[in-house]
Design a protein around this motif. Structure first.
Motif, short mmCIF file in Angstrom:
data_model
loop_
_atom_site.label_atom_id
_atom_site.label_comp_id
_atom_site.label_asym_id
_atom_site.label_seq_id
_atom_site.Cartn_x
_atom_site.Cartn_y
_atom_site.Cartn_z
N SER A 10 0.59 -1.03 0.00
CA SER A 10 -0.07 0.08 0.13
C SER A 10 0.79 1.21 -0.08
O SER A 10 2.12 1.25 0.55
CB SER A 10 -0.84 0.11 1.23
OG SER A 10 -0.18 0.08 2.29
N ILE A 11 0.35 2.42 -0.36
CA ILE A 11 1.10 3.56 -0.75
C ILE A 11 0.33 4.78 0.24
O ILE A 11 -0.67 4.89 -0.11
CB ILE A 11 1.18 4.04 -2.13
CG1 ILE A 11 1.77 3.01 -2.93
CG2 ILE A 11 1.92 5.19 -2.35
CD1 ILE A 11 3.30 2.62 -2.56
N GLY A 12 1.27 5.13 1.25
CA GLY A 12 0.58 6.37 1.84
C GLY A 12 -0.35 6.22 2.78
O GLY A 12 -1.02 6.95 3.11
N GLU B 65 1.97 0.09 -15.65
CA GLU B 65 0.45 -0.11 -16.36
C GLU B 65 -0.40 0.43 -15.54
O GLU B 65 -1.66 0.64 -16.05
CB GLU B 65 0.40 -1.88 -16.24
CG GLU B 65 -0.82 -2.22 -16.71
CD GLU B 65 -1.11 -2.16 -18.42
OE1 GLU B 65 -2.24 -1.93 -18.62
OE2 GLU B 65 -0.05 -1.79 -19.01
N ARG B 66 -0.41 0.38 -13.96
CA ARG B 66 -1.54 0.97 -13.33
C ARG B 66 -1.83 2.70 -13.49
O ARG B 66 -2.84 3.07 -13.40
CB ARG B 66 -1.13 0.83 -11.80
CG ARG B 66 -2.49 0.88 -10.95
CD ARG B 66 -3.40 -0.02 -11.47
NE ARG B 66 -4.60 -0.38 -10.39
CZ ARG B 66 -5.63 -1.04 -10.19
NH1 ARG B 66 -5.95 -1.76 -11.51
NH2 ARG B 66 -6.84 -0.90 -9.48
N LEU B 67 -0.66 3.22 -13.81
CA LEU B 67 -0.59 4.56 -14.30
C LEU B 67 -1.53 4.70 -15.56
O LEU B 67 -2.41 5.57 -15.62
CB LEU B 67 0.37 5.33 -14.48
CG LEU B 67 1.29 5.35 -13.10
CD1 LEU B 67 2.65 5.60 -13.20
CD2 LEU B 67 0.47 6.69 -12.21
N GLY C 63 -14.15 11.50 -12.50
CA GLY C 63 -13.52 13.00 -12.30
C GLY C 63 -12.81 13.03 -10.97
O GLY C 63 -12.08 13.96 -10.68
N THR C 64 -13.25 11.96 -10.07
CA THR C 64 -12.40 12.03 -8.63
C THR C 64 -11.59 10.66 -8.53
O THR C 64 -12.08 9.74 -9.29
CB THR C 64 -13.45 12.33 -7.55
OG1 THR C 64 -14.29 10.93 -7.58
CG2 THR C 64 -14.48 13.55 -7.70
N ALA C 65 -10.99 10.74 -7.32
CA ALA C 65 -10.23 9.48 -7.07
C ALA C 65 -11.08 8.41 -6.75
O ALA C 65 -11.06 7.23 -7.31
CB ALA C 65 -9.41 9.62 -6.03
N GLY D 266 -7.04 5.53 -1.77
CA GLY D 266 -5.91 6.13 -1.65
C GLY D 266 -4.99 5.92 -2.45
O GLY D 266 -4.28 7.01 -2.94
N GLU D 267 -4.83 4.72 -3.05
CA GLU D 267 -3.87 4.41 -3.92
C GLU D 267 -4.08 4.84 -5.39
O GLU D 267 -3.37 5.31 -6.06
CB GLU D 267 -3.64 2.96 -3.93
CG GLU D 267 -2.93 2.44 -2.74
CD GLU D 267 -2.41 0.66 -2.82
OE1 GLU D 267 -2.25 0.58 -4.05
OE2 GLU D 267 -2.25 0.31 -1.85
N THR D 268 -5.34 5.10 -5.58
CA THR D 268 -5.88 5.44 -7.07
C THR D 268 -5.38 7.19 -6.79
O THR D 268 -4.93 7.68 -8.05
CB THR D 268 -7.54 5.60 -7.01
OG1 THR D 268 -7.89 4.17 -6.87
CG2 THR D 268 -7.77 6.11 -8.70
N ALA D 269 -5.72 7.86 -5.75
CA ALA D 269 -5.34 9.24 -5.67
C ALA D 269 -3.71 9.20 -5.74
O ALA D 269 -3.49 10.31 -6.46
CB ALA D 269 -5.73 9.74 -4.37
N ALA D 270 -2.87 8.31 -5.21
CA ALA D 270 -1.68 8.61 -5.57
C ALA D 270 -1.28 8.31 -6.91
O ALA D 270 -0.32 9.13 -7.36
CB ALA D 270 -0.88 7.35 -4.50
#
Length: 344
Positions: free
Chosen positions: A214-216, A268-270, A282-284, A313-317
């Motif tokens: 997980s990130i952040g 790939e996820r980016l 339009g949002t995370a 949270g990871e989508t926002a990152a």
């Protein structure tokens, strides 16, 4: 490289003590109802005493299992001289803190964890609700707040460490030298420990063999946690390839191989995340609803509350990295961050 554990994806969680290199032993400890299943603590024999990399979660079962494992090596808790902790998450940090109260063991932690630890000790352990609102997930934020309503006391098993590890630092043990290397991303203050002479990397949650960390997920989230994480992954290529000693999962022969896999995954996820915005998100939160999750490609709404928080949270990152790269633009409207494609 083998530590004597039986074969199979989850064989690494079996209780015991497994020699992974001369004088270095892997000790898996249990986690409660946790998808990670277990956490690896590494015991380094050092001149008649022990230095442990990470400590486990402050649970009675984990404490008993660690005591049994150390006993098999001919040691007790009184022989543990120091805990070198990769990051502040409770499955790595808190058992060391509780053992210190009885045995006076020294606990070391990366300086980058100080803001999060200060928030935890001040009873501000969960900043996720406000972040979720920024990410467009107001209903989930309300659930998180409801679950914590009235619970503003600092957790019993958190205290400040004995010393902070600052920057890249050489840690001299009796029998070997470890290099502490800051690797922010999973948390702001995450560190790994390099044993260059033995070609070992104690990677904590930075490089894991089967999953992407997980990130952040921390009380004091960094401005660009995924950007930090990708930089920290690339940093591993500046070191010779080593054996991977992760906190979760079996040991592996090549750090570089897994680093390349993780970099490819996030690349790939980016792309997928950018496409979600192009497809109308339009949002995370909206982007996370358009993405698949886990290796089973589950829909966001199929996941439990905790894992939905992680996913958004990871989508926002990922979205914030795309903004930093100029692939997307963002603006804040009524407290919610909205993303859009760049006009061409």
């Amino acid at each position: 490289m083998s530590d004597g554990a039986t074969q199979g994806r989850h064989a690494w969680i079996e209780p015991g003590v497994f020699e992974v290199a001369p004088g270095v032993h892997r000790i898996p400890l249990p986690l409660p109802s946790d998808g990670l299943r277990a956490v690896n603590v590494y015991a380094i024999e050092d001149g008649g005493q022990l230095v442990l990399i990470d400590s486990g979660w402050a649970l009675e079962e984990a404490r008993d299992q660690l005591e049994t494992a150390l006993g098999k090596l001919g040691y007790g808790f009184e022989n543990v001289r120091r805990f070198l902790v990769t990051h502040v998450h409770r499955d790595h940090y808190t058992l060391g803190v509780t053992l210190r109260r009885t045995f006076g063991t020294s606990v070391s932690l990366g300086i980058g964890e100080q803001p999060s630890l200060e928030n935890i000790l001040a009873g501000r352990a969960d900043g996720q609700a406000s972040e979720l609102r920024r990410w467009g997930a107001g209903e989930l934020a309300a659930l998180v707040e409801s679950a914590r309503d009235g619970d503003d006391k600092p957790p019993d098993h958190y205290e400040m460490p004995d010393d902070w590890i600052e920057g890249t630092a050489e840690i001299e043990l009796t029998t070997r030298t470890l290099r502490a290397v800051p690797t922010p991303g999973h948390t702001r203050g995450h560190v790994v420990f390099v044993d260059a002479n033995s070609s070992l990397l104690f990677s904590g949650d930075h490089v894991l063999p089967h999953i992407t960390p997980s990130i952040g997920l921390e009380p004091a989230r960094a401005e660009l946690p995924l950007g930090d994480y990708l930089d920290s992954l690339r940093l591993m290529h500046s070191y010779p390839d080593m054996h991977l000693l992760p906190a979760h999962g079996p040991i592996a022969d090549s750090v570089h191989t897994r680093v390349d896999e993780l970099l490819a995954h996030h690349d790939e996820r980016l792309k997928q995340t950018e496409q979600a915005i192009r497809n109308g998100a339009g949002t995370a939160h909206e982007a996370a609803l358009k993405l698949g999750w886990t290796r089973h490609n589950r829909h966001l709404e199929e996941m439990d509350e905790f894992n939905r928080v992680l996913a958004i949270g990871e989508t926002a990152a990922h979205l914030d990295v795309l903004v930093a790269r100029g692939s997307l633009r963002s603006s804040t409207v009524d407290g919610v961050v909205e993303y859009r494609t760049v006009a061409t």
